[in-house]
Design an enzyme around this catalytic site. Structure first.
Site, PDB file in Angstrom:
ATOM      1  N   LYS A 133       1.055  -1.294   0.108  1.00  0.00           N
ATOM      2  CA  LYS A 133      -0.189  -0.048   0.043  1.00  0.00           C
ATOM      3  C   LYS A 133       0.771   0.970  -0.075  1.00  0.00           C
ATOM      4  CE  LYS A 133      -1.645   1.414   4.208  1.00  0.00           C
ATOM      5  NZ  LYS A 133      -1.172   2.771   4.332  1.00  0.00           N
ATOM      6  N   ASN A 134       2.023   1.183   1.061  1.00  0.00           N
ATOM      7  CA  ASN A 134       2.696   2.348   0.856  1.00  0.00           C
ATOM      8  C   ASN A 134       3.669   2.701  -0.034  1.00  0.00           C
ATOM      9  OD1 ASN A 134       1.377   3.215   3.185  1.00  0.00           O
ATOM     10  ND2 ASN A 134       2.791   2.573   4.740  1.00  0.00           N
ATOM     11  N   CYS A 194      -4.747  12.811  13.736  1.00  0.00           N
ATOM     12  CA  CYS A 194      -5.111  11.643  13.456  1.00  0.00           C
ATOM     13  C   CYS A 194      -4.891  10.859  14.506  1.00  0.00           C
ATOM     14  CB  CYS A 194      -4.639  10.903  12.249  1.00  0.00           C
ATOM     15  SG  CYS A 194      -2.911  10.037  12.286  1.00  0.00           S
ATOM     16  N   ARG A 230       0.976  14.210  12.880  1.00  0.00           N
ATOM     17  CA  ARG A 230       1.006  14.157  11.246  1.00  0.00           C
ATOM     18  C   ARG A 230       0.954  15.658  10.634  1.00  0.00           C
ATOM     19  NH1 ARG A 230      -0.850   8.621   9.959  1.00  0.00           N
ATOM     20  NH2 ARG A 230       0.924   8.804   8.440  1.00  0.00           N
ATOM     21  N   ARG A 251      -8.349  -0.501   5.132  1.00  0.00           N
ATOM     22  CA  ARG A 251      -7.727   0.634   4.628  1.00  0.00           C
ATOM     23  C   ARG A 251      -6.313   0.005   4.120  1.00  0.00           C
ATOM     24  NH1 ARG A 251      -6.202   5.182   8.384  1.00  0.00           N
ATOM     25  NH2 ARG A 251      -4.968   5.715   6.455  1.00  0.00           N
ATOM     26  N   ARG A 255      -4.222  10.747   4.955  1.00  0.00           N
ATOM     27  CA  ARG A 255      -3.206  11.990   4.962  1.00  0.00           C
ATOM     28  C   ARG A 255      -2.190  11.587   4.045  1.00  0.00           C
ATOM     29  NH1 ARG A 255      -5.703  10.724   8.982  1.00  0.00           N
ATOM     30  NH2 ARG A 255      -6.598  12.653  10.255  1.00  0.00           N
ATOM     31  N   ASP A 310       5.294   0.589  11.851  1.00  0.00           N
ATOM     32  CA  ASP A 310       3.861  -0.171  11.539  1.00  0.00           C
ATOM     33  C   ASP A 310       3.911  -1.751  11.995  1.00  0.00           C
ATOM     34  OD1 ASP A 310       3.186   2.105  10.351  1.00  0.00           O
ATOM     35  OD2 ASP A 310       3.804   1.663   8.101  1.00  0.00           O
TER      36      ASP A 310
HETATM   37  N1  EPU Z   1       6.652  14.658  10.445  1.00  0.00           N
HETATM   38  C1  EPU Z   1       6.794  15.950  10.741  1.00  0.00           C
HETATM   39  N2  EPU Z   1       6.721  16.624   9.720  1.00  0.00           N
HETATM   40  C2  EPU Z   1       6.335  16.377   8.382  1.00  0.00           C
HETATM   41  C3  EPU Z   1       6.121  15.162   8.134  1.00  0.00           C
HETATM   42  C4  EPU Z   1       6.263  14.310   9.213  1.00  0.00           C
HETATM   43  O1  EPU Z   1       6.946  16.309  11.892  1.00  0.00           O
HETATM   44  O2  EPU Z   1       6.186  17.577   7.676  1.00  0.00           O
HETATM   45  C5  EPU Z   1       6.844  13.750  11.708  1.00  0.00           C
HETATM   46  C6  EPU Z   1       5.678  12.857  11.968  1.00  0.00           C
HETATM   47  O3  EPU Z   1       4.571  13.538  12.727  1.00  0.00           O
HETATM   48  C7  EPU Z   1       6.223  11.718  12.535  1.00  0.00           C
HETATM   49  C8  EPU Z   1       7.568  11.457  11.698  1.00  0.00           C
HETATM   50  O4  EPU Z   1       7.816  12.651  11.196  1.00  0.00           O
HETATM   51  O5  EPU Z   1       6.198  11.793  13.923  1.00  0.00           O
HETATM   52  C9  EPU Z   1       7.563  10.543  10.630  1.00  0.00           C
HETATM   53  O6  EPU Z   1       6.474  10.542   9.974  1.00  0.00           O
HETATM   54  P1  EPU Z   1       6.586  10.209   8.349  1.00  0.00           P
HETATM   55  O7  EPU Z   1       6.302  11.547   7.421  1.00  0.00           O
HETATM   56  O8  EPU Z   1       7.865   9.393   8.051  1.00  0.00           O
HETATM   57  O9  EPU Z   1       5.276   9.440   8.154  1.00  0.00           O
HETATM   58  P2  EPU Z   1       4.320   9.429   6.760  1.00  0.00           P
HETATM   59  O10 EPU Z   1       5.348   9.568   5.699  1.00  0.00           O
HETATM   60  O11 EPU Z   1       3.207  10.286   7.020  1.00  0.00           O
HETATM   61  C10 EPU Z   1       4.576   7.044   6.314  1.00  0.00           C
HETATM   62  C11 EPU Z   1       3.704   5.664   6.186  1.00  0.00           C
HETATM   63  C12 EPU Z   1       3.076   5.274   7.491  1.00  0.00           C
HETATM   64  C13 EPU Z   1       4.276   5.061   8.434  1.00  0.00           C
HETATM   65  C14 EPU Z   1       5.203   6.061   8.571  1.00  0.00           C
HETATM   66  C15 EPU Z   1       6.442   5.812   9.335  1.00  0.00           C
HETATM   67  C16 EPU Z   1       2.811   6.063   4.008  1.00  0.00           C
HETATM   68  C17 EPU Z   1       1.531   6.323   3.152  1.00  0.00           C
HETATM   69  N3  EPU Z   1       2.537   6.297   5.299  1.00  0.00           N
HETATM   70  O12 EPU Z   1       3.823   8.043   6.911  1.00  0.00           O
HETATM   71  O13 EPU Z   1       2.179   4.178   7.574  1.00  0.00           O
HETATM   72  O14 EPU Z   1       3.826   4.644   9.757  1.00  0.00           O
HETATM   73  O15 EPU Z   1       5.783   6.531   7.222  1.00  0.00           O
HETATM   74  O16 EPU Z   1       7.201   4.716   8.564  1.00  0.00           O
HETATM   75  O17 EPU Z   1       3.899   5.567   3.271  1.00  0.00           O
HETATM   76  C18 EPU Z   1       0.456   2.533   7.847  1.00  0.00           C
HETATM   77  O18 EPU Z   1       0.735   2.283   6.884  1.00  0.00           O
HETATM   78  O19 EPU Z   1      -0.116   2.326   8.958  1.00  0.00           O
HETATM   79  C19 EPU Z   1       1.163   3.889   8.091  1.00  0.00           C
HETATM   80  C20 EPU Z   1       0.839   4.938   9.201  1.00  0.00           C
END
Ligand code: EPU
Length: 420
Positions: A22-23, A117, A122, A399, A93, A307
């Site tokens: 998915k990701n 969330c 996030r 999801r 998101r 995850d």
């Molecule tokens: N963060 C910031 N600012 C930003 C972006 C992120 O402070 O602009 C913080 C977040 O709040 C968090 C940390 O950085 O504390 C890491 O977040 P990241 O941006 O890496 O997460 P994401 O890209 O929103 C993806 C996966 C998540 C997975 C995380 C961490 C996708 C679509 N989602 O989220 O997947 O947990 O990376 O590996 O790729 C899931 O599949 O259940 C899921 C939540």
């Protein structure tokens, strides 16, 4: 609302096949917006978040997207509405992944802010500051991010303050059409980032270092069509491996990439699970003796994936001794702990740490899932528990897990869906 009803106590055995990630599929779909030519993506999992992304892309290009099973063709001949409306971003998101491609291709985008969330704040500040470094003017108004780059983006050095998976992907997609060189430092090293770069390269992008913390992009004027197969879902594979171990089964997970699961494999082995690789894309778990306590700390890849934290916590409820589960990526990702406690687990929460004392027998109960991975951990707990477990709010699991109940049933689980 659908429920999963599980009659626990059956060890998982036999084989389960893994779906596409998915990701990795979500950014790949967003990347299709970067070219006016058709892009064909294979092994797209049929899960709710993908449907949401397809709806969003359909809205942006003003046309239907063709979906035939796991094969999706996107032809973004035109960009009709370069925006991600609140209604779609609030349910997922990852919709913010269209920001980079839209600014890269059309010089403007309007994307709703994601808000909070279940697992934490996030924010998307890193996505925004990255785009600003590439010359976009970004303002925030009425809950939306509006980005414009009337003269196109200009390559630059971007040093992320912290590692963000979708932040890296978003910026990578913006950089491929920027003028000159972009260097992304402190980039996410997740396999999903490398898979996105492989797709972009097939479309004609010039990228080096994806999968490491420094990614270099030489911007090109235009990208073309491509065909690409999404990598297997390492989190789905990991969930099943943990399920096999938790139920004392003998389970083979087929169609995965063991290399993407090294941190989990090491922890399973420390816990006394026998993990073997019968073939290059297959992992098999068995439990020769009692499960032992193991500490985990979630980290960015190649560390232990956040995850898989909830699922591993469920496993540790059945291990002898005290295990410390430390969550460093998200601030509020222990919602499953209370539900596991209702099933008999002994878990104490102290800030970012959960202290699990095991083994405690689990007994079936009615539980409520709060997010995707928490739901998965409760399904696993149900498989190991005595009696019946009813997992409510299954839309969370839908999801991100494709046909979870039929896959688990194929490995012997007594699990069914009830629609009310
Ligand atoms: N963060 C910031 N600012 C930003 C972006 C992120 O402070 O602009 C913080 C977040 O709040 C968090 C940390 O950085 O504390 C890491 O977040 P990241 O941006 O890496 O997460 P994401 O890209 O929103 C993806 C996966 C998540 C997975 C995380 C961490 C996708 C679509 N989602 O989220 O997947 O947990 O990376 O590996 O790729 C899931 O599949 O259940 C899921 C939540």
């Amino acid at each position: 609302m659908d429920k999963l009803v599980i009659e626990g106590g059956v060890p998982l055995s036999g084989e389960i096949a893994v779906s596409g990630a998915k990701n990795a599929a979500l950014p790949a779909l967003a990347a299709c917006l970067l070219t006016a030519e058709p892009v064909i993506l294979d092994r797209i999992p049929q899960v709710r978040d993908i449907r949401t992304m397809l709806d969003l892309i359909g809205h942006i290009i003003g046309a239907e997207v063709s979906v035939e099973g796991g094969r999706v063709t996107i032809h973004s001949a035109r960009i009709e509405h370069p925006e991600a409306p609140y209604e779609l971003v609030k349910t997922m998101r990852a919709s913010s992944l269209v920001l980079g491609p839209l600014v890269g291709r059309c010089g403007r985008a309007r994307v709703s802010l994601p808000g909070g969330c279940a697992i934490g704040a996030r924010p998307i500040n890193l996505h925004v500051s990255g785009l600003e470094r590439l010359g976009a003017e970004v303002r925030q108004e009425h809950g939306y991010i509006e980005a414009v780059a009337p003269h196109g983006l200009q390559g630059a050095n971007v040093q992320f303050d912290r590692i963000s998976v979708t932040g890296t992907e978003d910026l990578l997609m913006a950089a491929v059409l920027a003028r000159g060189e972009t260097v992304i430092e402190n980039a996410a090293r997740e396999p999903e980032v490398a898979d996105l770069a492989a797709l972009l390269a097939a479309m004609g992008a010039k990228i080096e270092g994806a999968g490491t913390s420094t990614i270099r992009v030489q911007g090109v004027a235009k990208l073309g069509g491509a065909e690409h197969t999404i990598i297997p879902d390492r989190i789905e594979a990991g969930t099943f491996l943990i399920g096999g171990a938790l139920t004392g089964g003998d389970l083979t997970v087929r169609g995965c990439v063991p290399e993407h699961l090294r941190a989990l494999i090491a922890k399973l082995q420390q816990a006394g699970v026998d993990v073997t690789e019968p073939s290059p894309d297959t992992l098999r778990v068995r439990v020769p003796g009692k499960l032992k306590n193991v500490d985990i700390t979630t980290e960015e890849h190649p560390g232990f994936a956040t995850d898989l934290q909830a699922q591993f916590m469920t496993l540790m409820t059945q291990a002898a001794g005290i295990s410390f589960v430390t969550e460093t990526i998200f601030e509020n990702r222990f919602m499953h702990a209370q539900e596991l406690a209702r099933m008999g687990a002994n878990i104490r929460l102290e800030g970012r740490q959960a202290i699990v004392a095991g083994p405690t027998p689990l007994s079936g109960a009615q539980v409520i899932a709060s997010d995707l991975r928490a739901s998965a951990s409760l399904v696993l707990a149900g498989l190991a528990a005595r009696g019946e477990t009813v997992v409510d709010r299954v839309y969370h699991i839908d999801r991100g897990y494709e046909k979870i109940e039929s896959k688990l049933a194929g490995a012997g689980a007594r699990i069914r869906r009830e629609t009310s």
